[in-house]
Design a protein around this motif. Structure first.
Motif, PDB file in Angstrom:
ATOM      1  N   THR A  40      -2.640   0.735  -2.499  1.00 21.17           N
ATOM      2  CA  THR A  40      -1.994  -0.288  -1.689  1.00 21.17           C
ATOM      3  C   THR A  40      -2.413  -0.115  -0.230  1.00 21.17           C
ATOM      4  OG1 THR A  40       0.157  -1.318  -1.210  1.00 21.17           O
ATOM      5  CG2 THR A  40       0.149   1.080  -1.414  1.00 21.17           C
ATOM      6  N   ARG A  41      -1.986  -1.009   0.646  1.00 26.00           N
ATOM      7  CA  ARG A  41      -2.482  -0.946   2.020  1.00 26.00           C
ATOM      8  C   ARG A  41      -1.431  -1.426   3.010  1.00 26.00           C
ATOM      9  NH1 ARG A  41      -6.097  -6.338   3.135  1.00 26.00           N
ATOM     10  NH2 ARG A  41      -4.430  -7.860   2.820  1.00 26.00           N
ATOM     11  N   GLU A  42      -1.623  -1.014   4.253  1.00 29.11           N
ATOM     12  CA  GLU A  42      -0.757  -1.517   5.324  1.00 29.11           C
ATOM     13  C   GLU A  42      -1.606  -2.040   6.467  1.00 29.11           C
ATOM     14  OE1 GLU A  42       2.461   0.766   6.702  1.00 29.11           O
ATOM     15  OE2 GLU A  42       3.482   0.561   4.802  1.00 29.11           O
ATOM     16  N   PRO A  43      -1.101  -2.975   7.280  1.00 27.85           N
ATOM     17  CA  PRO A  43       0.126  -3.693   6.968  1.00 27.85           C
ATOM     18  C   PRO A  43      -0.081  -4.552   5.731  1.00 27.85           C
ATOM     19  CG  PRO A  43      -0.961  -4.627   8.892  1.00 27.85           C
ATOM     20  CD  PRO A  43      -1.702  -3.379   8.548  1.00 27.85           C
ATOM     21  N   THR A  74       7.183  -2.153  11.380  1.00 23.77           N
ATOM     22  CA  THR A  74       8.245  -1.411  10.684  1.00 23.77           C
ATOM     23  C   THR A  74       8.930  -2.296   9.651  1.00 23.77           C
ATOM     24  OG1 THR A  74       8.531  -0.056  12.661  1.00 23.77           O
ATOM     25  CG2 THR A  74      10.266   0.078  11.009  1.00 23.77           C
ATOM     26  N   ALA A  75       9.117  -3.569   9.978  1.00 24.46           N
ATOM     27  CA  ALA A  75       9.691  -4.510   9.004  1.00 24.46           C
ATOM     28  C   ALA A  75       8.778  -4.622   7.783  1.00 24.46           C
ATOM     29  CB  ALA A  75       9.887  -5.884   9.654  1.00 24.46           C
ATOM     30  N   ALA A  76       7.487  -4.742   8.029  1.00 27.07           N
ATOM     31  CA  ALA A  76       6.534  -4.836   6.927  1.00 27.07           C
ATOM     32  C   ALA A  76       6.572  -3.556   6.087  1.00 27.07           C
ATOM     33  CB  ALA A  76       5.120  -5.069   7.473  1.00 27.07           C
ATOM     34  N   ARG A  77       6.635  -2.407   6.761  1.00 28.14           N
ATOM     35  CA  ARG A  77       6.621  -1.121   6.040  1.00 28.14           C
ATOM     36  C   ARG A  77       7.866  -0.949   5.172  1.00 28.14           C
ATOM     37  NH1 ARG A  77       5.007   2.265  10.094  1.00 28.14           N
ATOM     38  NH2 ARG A  77       2.990   1.450   9.453  1.00 28.14           N
ATOM     39  N   ARG A  78       9.006  -1.391   5.696  1.00 31.96           N
ATOM     40  CA  ARG A  78      10.246  -1.277   4.923  1.00 31.96           C
ATOM     41  C   ARG A  78      10.147  -2.093   3.619  1.00 31.96           C
ATOM     42  NH1 ARG A  78      15.490   1.326   4.704  1.00 31.96           N
ATOM     43  NH2 ARG A  78      16.353   0.168   2.978  1.00 31.96           N
ATOM     44  N   ASP A  79       9.630  -3.296   3.727  1.00 32.61           N
ATOM     45  CA  ASP A  79       9.484  -4.153   2.548  1.00 32.61           C
ATOM     46  C   ASP A  79       8.493  -3.528   1.558  1.00 32.61           C
ATOM     47  OD1 ASP A  79      10.296  -6.806   1.444  1.00 32.61           O
ATOM     48  OD2 ASP A  79       8.131  -7.121   1.418  1.00 32.61           O
ATOM     49  N   ARG A  83       9.610  -2.337  -2.224  1.00 36.11           N
ATOM     50  CA  ARG A  83       9.147  -3.146  -3.359  1.00 36.11           C
ATOM     51  C   ARG A  83       7.919  -2.613  -4.056  1.00 36.11           C
ATOM     52  NH1 ARG A  83      11.677  -8.454  -2.743  1.00 36.11           N
ATOM     53  NH2 ARG A  83      12.848  -8.353  -0.804  1.00 36.11           N
ATOM     54  N   THR A  84       7.141  -1.777  -3.393  1.00 33.01           N
ATOM     55  CA  THR A  84       5.866  -1.337  -3.973  1.00 33.01           C
ATOM     56  C   THR A  84       5.781   0.190  -4.103  1.00 33.01           C
ATOM     57  OG1 THR A  84       4.811  -3.266  -2.983  1.00 33.01           O
ATOM     58  CG2 THR A  84       3.352  -1.513  -3.738  1.00 33.01           C
ATOM     59  N   ILE A  85       5.980   0.901  -2.995  1.00 29.52           N
ATOM     60  CA  ILE A  85       5.713   2.344  -3.002  1.00 29.52           C
ATOM     61  C   ILE A  85       6.758   3.106  -3.824  1.00 29.52           C
ATOM     62  CG2 ILE A  85       5.516   4.420  -1.560  1.00 29.52           C
ATOM     63  CD1 ILE A  85       4.417   2.609   0.681  1.00 29.52           C
ATOM     64  N   GLU A  86       8.044   2.882  -3.518  1.00 26.23           N
ATOM     65  CA  GLU A  86       9.084   3.651  -4.220  1.00 26.23           C
ATOM     66  C   GLU A  86       9.079   3.410  -5.727  1.00 26.23           C
ATOM     67  OE1 GLU A  86      12.198   4.669  -0.629  1.00 26.23           O
ATOM     68  OE2 GLU A  86      12.601   2.892  -1.854  1.00 26.23           O
ATOM     69  N   PRO A  87       8.968   2.146  -6.186  1.00 31.88           N
ATOM     70  CA  PRO A  87       8.910   1.947  -7.639  1.00 31.88           C
ATOM     71  C   PRO A  87       7.713   2.654  -8.290  1.00 31.88           C
ATOM     72  CG  PRO A  87       9.365  -0.134  -6.532  1.00 31.88           C
ATOM     73  CD  PRO A  87       9.064   0.867  -5.461  1.00 31.88           C
ATOM     74  N   ALA A  88       6.574   2.680  -7.629  1.00 34.56           N
ATOM     75  CA  ALA A  88       5.391   3.340  -8.205  1.00 34.56           C
ATOM     76  C   ALA A  88       5.583   4.857  -8.263  1.00 34.56           C
ATOM     77  CB  ALA A  88       4.146   2.991  -7.390  1.00 34.56           C
ATOM     78  N   LEU A  89       6.159   5.426  -7.216  1.00 39.33           N
ATOM     79  CA  LEU A  89       6.414   6.877  -7.218  1.00 39.33           C
ATOM     80  C   LEU A  89       7.431   7.221  -8.300  1.00 39.33           C
ATOM     81  CD1 LEU A  89       6.560   7.578  -3.361  1.00 39.33           C
ATOM     82  CD2 LEU A  89       4.735   8.252  -4.936  1.00 39.33           C
ATOM     83  N   VAL A  94       0.354   8.121  -8.816  1.00 41.31           N
ATOM     84  CA  VAL A  94      -0.172   8.590  -7.537  1.00 41.31           C
ATOM     85  C   VAL A  94      -0.334   7.341  -6.674  1.00 41.31           C
ATOM     86  CG1 VAL A  94      -2.126   9.647  -6.342  1.00 41.31           C
ATOM     87  CG2 VAL A  94      -1.410  10.526  -8.580  1.00 41.31           C
ATOM     88  N   VAL A  95       0.265   7.336  -5.496  1.00 36.56           N
ATOM     89  CA  VAL A  95       0.154   6.179  -4.606  1.00 36.56           C
ATOM     90  C   VAL A  95      -0.850   6.492  -3.505  1.00 36.56           C
ATOM     91  CG1 VAL A  95       1.391   4.693  -2.975  1.00 36.56           C
ATOM     92  CG2 VAL A  95       2.515   5.414  -5.098  1.00 36.56           C
TER      93      VAL A  95
END
Ligand SMILES: Nc1ncnc2c1ncn2[C@@H]1O[C@H](COP(=O)(O)OP(=O)(O)OP(=O)(O)O)[C@@H](O)[C@H]1O
Ligand SMILES: [Mg+2]
Length: 208
Positions: A40-43, A74-79, A83-89, A94-95
């Motif tokens: 995945t990527r940011e932002p 920070t708003a983008a990172r929270r979302d 929605r993406t990082i925590e469910p995958a972990l 491996v994220v």
């Protein structure tokens, strides 16, 4: 040494240092060994965060103040986290995250005024987690910038700030790595793609 295997891996470095290239190669290499990987990527990295990505990466360099940018990132990172990082972990993946909070620390925290403590306070309040391992792709920023410029995208707002800023950002990343040597692995990103990929995999294997 960490007691649980490292799962949340971030890739950082100046524009054009090879983060996106290496994150794709790393995903393929890990999957070939049987790991389940989310790249995945940011932002960005979630629907809402990708919409914020367009707001921050396109347009004139002075479109946003550094303060407003910190709030948008920070708003983008929270979302992205929810929605993406925590469910995958949680699913045991491996994220691999192409840029994370260190980019905000450097771009908004160090390079345009002294907003580092604002970035850290907001991070503690709204995000509250760090990577298990951060791969820092370090190289001469003028080479990185010419690599990045050769790509022809509309997402050039930060590249348009120019070389002087990129030099500051490289120093900023190295300073972060020095302050947290247990979290960072610094990779010489000026080498050819295959050598960088092999160094990257080696650094990751040491903690996985
Ligand atoms: N080791 C390398 N040697 C030469 N060219 C490279 C190397 N790594 C990547 N490149 C090329 O440089 C350009 C930038 O690479 P890439 O997009 O991976 O960088 P990035 O760090 O993700 O940049 P950005 O910060 O702008 O997203 C690409 O065209 C890529 O093919
Ligand atoms: Mg990239």
């Amino acid at each position: 040494m960490s007691v649980r295997p490292a799962r949340f891996i971030t890739l950082e470095g100046v524009d054009g240092s090879g983060k996106s290239t290496q994150s794709r190669l790393l995903k393929d290499a890990l999957e070939a060994e049987g790991y389940e990987v989310l790249l995945t990527r940011e932002p960005g990295g979630s629907k809402g965060a990708e919409e914020i990505r367009t707001l921050v990466l396109e347009g004139e360099p002075d479109r946003w103040s550094a303060e407003t940018e910190i709030l948008l990132f920070t708003a983008a990172r929270r979302d992205h986290l929810e929605r993406t990082i925590e469910p995958a972990l949680a699913a045991g993946k491996v994220v691999l995250c192409d840029r994370f909070v260190d980019s905000t620390r450097v771009y908004q925290g160090i390079s345009r005024g002294d907003l580092r403590s604002t970035v850290d306070q907001l991070h503690a309040l709204m995000i509250g987690c760090e990577a298990d391992l951060t791969l820092l792709f370090d190289m001469d920023p003028s080479t990185g910038l010419s690599r990045a410029k050769a790509r022809q995208t509309s997402e050039e707002r930060f590249e348009d700030f120019g070389l002087e800023l990129q030099v500051k950002m490289r120093a900023g990343f190295l300073e972060l790595a020095k302050a947290e040597p247990e979290r960072f692995a610094v990779i010489d990103a000026s080498q050819n793609i295959d050598t960088v990929a092999s160094d990257t995999l080696k650094a990751l294997k040491a903690v996985l």
